[in-house]
Design a protein around this motif. Sequence first.
Motif, short mmCIF file in Angstrom:
data_model
loop_
_atom_site.label_atom_id
_atom_site.label_comp_id
_atom_site.label_asym_id
_atom_site.label_seq_id
_atom_site.Cartn_x
_atom_site.Cartn_y
_atom_site.Cartn_z
N PHE A 232 -45.08 104.11 79.10
CA PHE A 232 -43.65 104.22 79.39
C PHE A 232 -42.87 104.50 78.10
O PHE A 232 -42.00 105.39 78.05
N GLU A 233 -43.18 103.76 77.03
CA GLU A 233 -42.47 103.94 75.77
C GLU A 233 -42.86 105.27 75.10
O GLU A 233 -42.02 105.90 74.45
N VAL A 234 -44.11 105.69 75.28
CA VAL A 234 -44.53 106.99 74.73
C VAL A 234 -43.72 108.11 75.39
O VAL A 234 -43.25 109.04 74.71
N ARG A 235 -43.54 108.04 76.70
CA ARG A 235 -42.74 109.08 77.37
C ARG A 235 -41.30 109.08 76.86
O ARG A 235 -40.70 110.14 76.67
N ARG A 236 -40.76 107.89 76.60
CA ARG A 236 -39.40 107.81 76.06
C ARG A 236 -39.35 108.46 74.68
O ARG A 236 -38.43 109.23 74.37
N ARG A 272 -52.53 109.47 69.80
CA ARG A 272 -53.60 108.49 69.64
C ARG A 272 -53.29 107.19 70.38
O ARG A 272 -54.16 106.59 71.01
N ILE A 273 -52.05 106.77 70.28
CA ILE A 273 -51.64 105.54 70.95
C ILE A 273 -51.74 105.72 72.46
O ILE A 273 -52.18 104.81 73.19
N GLU A 274 -51.34 106.87 72.94
CA GLU A 274 -51.40 107.12 74.38
C GLU A 274 -52.84 107.11 74.89
O GLU A 274 -53.11 106.58 75.98
N ARG A 275 -53.77 107.66 74.10
CA ARG A 275 -55.17 107.71 74.52
C ARG A 275 -55.80 106.31 74.55
O ARG A 275 -56.68 106.04 75.37
N ASP A 276 -55.38 105.44 73.63
CA ASP A 276 -55.99 104.11 73.54
C ASP A 276 -54.90 103.08 73.26
O ASP A 276 -54.73 102.64 72.11
N PRO A 277 -54.13 102.69 74.28
CA PRO A 277 -53.00 101.77 74.05
C PRO A 277 -53.39 100.47 73.36
O PRO A 277 -52.65 99.96 72.52
N ASP A 278 -54.57 99.92 73.71
CA ASP A 278 -54.97 98.64 73.12
C ASP A 278 -55.20 98.72 71.62
O ASP A 278 -55.23 97.68 70.93
N ALA A 279 -55.34 99.93 71.08
CA ALA A 279 -55.60 100.08 69.65
C ALA A 279 -54.48 99.49 68.81
O ALA A 279 -54.72 98.97 67.71
N VAL A 280 -53.23 99.52 69.32
CA VAL A 280 -52.12 99.00 68.53
C VAL A 280 -52.18 97.48 68.40
O VAL A 280 -51.52 96.90 67.51
#
Length: 317
Positions: A232-236, A272-280
């Motif tokens: 959701f935040e990535v789309r924003r 990168r964050i979108e592909r693997d959200p848990d990475a953050v």
Amino acid sequence: MSRTMEGPTQVPTAPVQAAYSYCEAVTGQQARNFAYGIRLLPPHKRQAMSALYAFSRRVDDIGDGTLKPEAKQDRLEATRELLERIRQGAVDEDDTDPVAVALCDAARRFPLPLGGLDELIDGVLMDVRGETYETWDDLKAYCRCVAGAIGRLSLGVFGTQPGARGADRAAEYADTLGLALQLTNILRDIAEDAANGRTYLPADDLAKFGCSEGFHGTTPPPGSDFAGLVHFEVRRARALFAEGYRLLPMLDRRSGACVAAMAGIYRRLLDRIERDPDAVLRGRVSLPGREKAYVAVRGLSGLDARHIGRQTHGGRR
């Protein structure tokens, strides 16, 4: 903003050049993403951008430091007083503070809206007070202080091309691009901020995705839709980038390349964050140096700008 206040090619005196060299060293050591972008600028603009970064870094370091809140507030207000001296041109080239010397010279050469640095101080004071944000509009106000203002200051260095279509909205687009970068930073730094007791994402977004209890480990909160929150935040952020990229055609080739490179690095972080959200939650997501260099080359060649232009114009149809 198509012209500078003073001849930008005038060679700085030795003390001013030394001050700029100090600021460039600070930028190279502490702002790798930023440094990749400003390498593409001619020397006088690169120096001015380094001076802006070094002053901003000082403000951020006060906010992130270990002093007690009252002491941080005192230091920030002292920094505001220094900014007022810079605004008045009251810093001599032999002053012992190289950041003040460099920024004062940059403000003489370029039409810098130095009030943006007052906004940055205001934003860091919000951090010192431990403010949280209920809605996106609340967070957006904070982001405009700490990042949108830097976008507008940077535009003072870049200038717009004479006769550029829509140039009256250039500051608005620069501000929006700053918001996009800051939201990307917030996503990237979720774990680090949580460890420091800070939560930046809006409370209503956290509630919507079951993340209101916060982030206390390397796994999402039990029962949450953490991936949904991140997407959701990535789309924003992507929508903000698309709007902010409308600035690019208004800039000269090298300034546009600088913006495209810095924004391109952050867009790849978003990928990168979108592909693997848990990475953050496991640590800070970053790009290797070779990939940053590739983005910078694409920016200088105009490839990213043309690609972005097609995306932006497509979005308006």
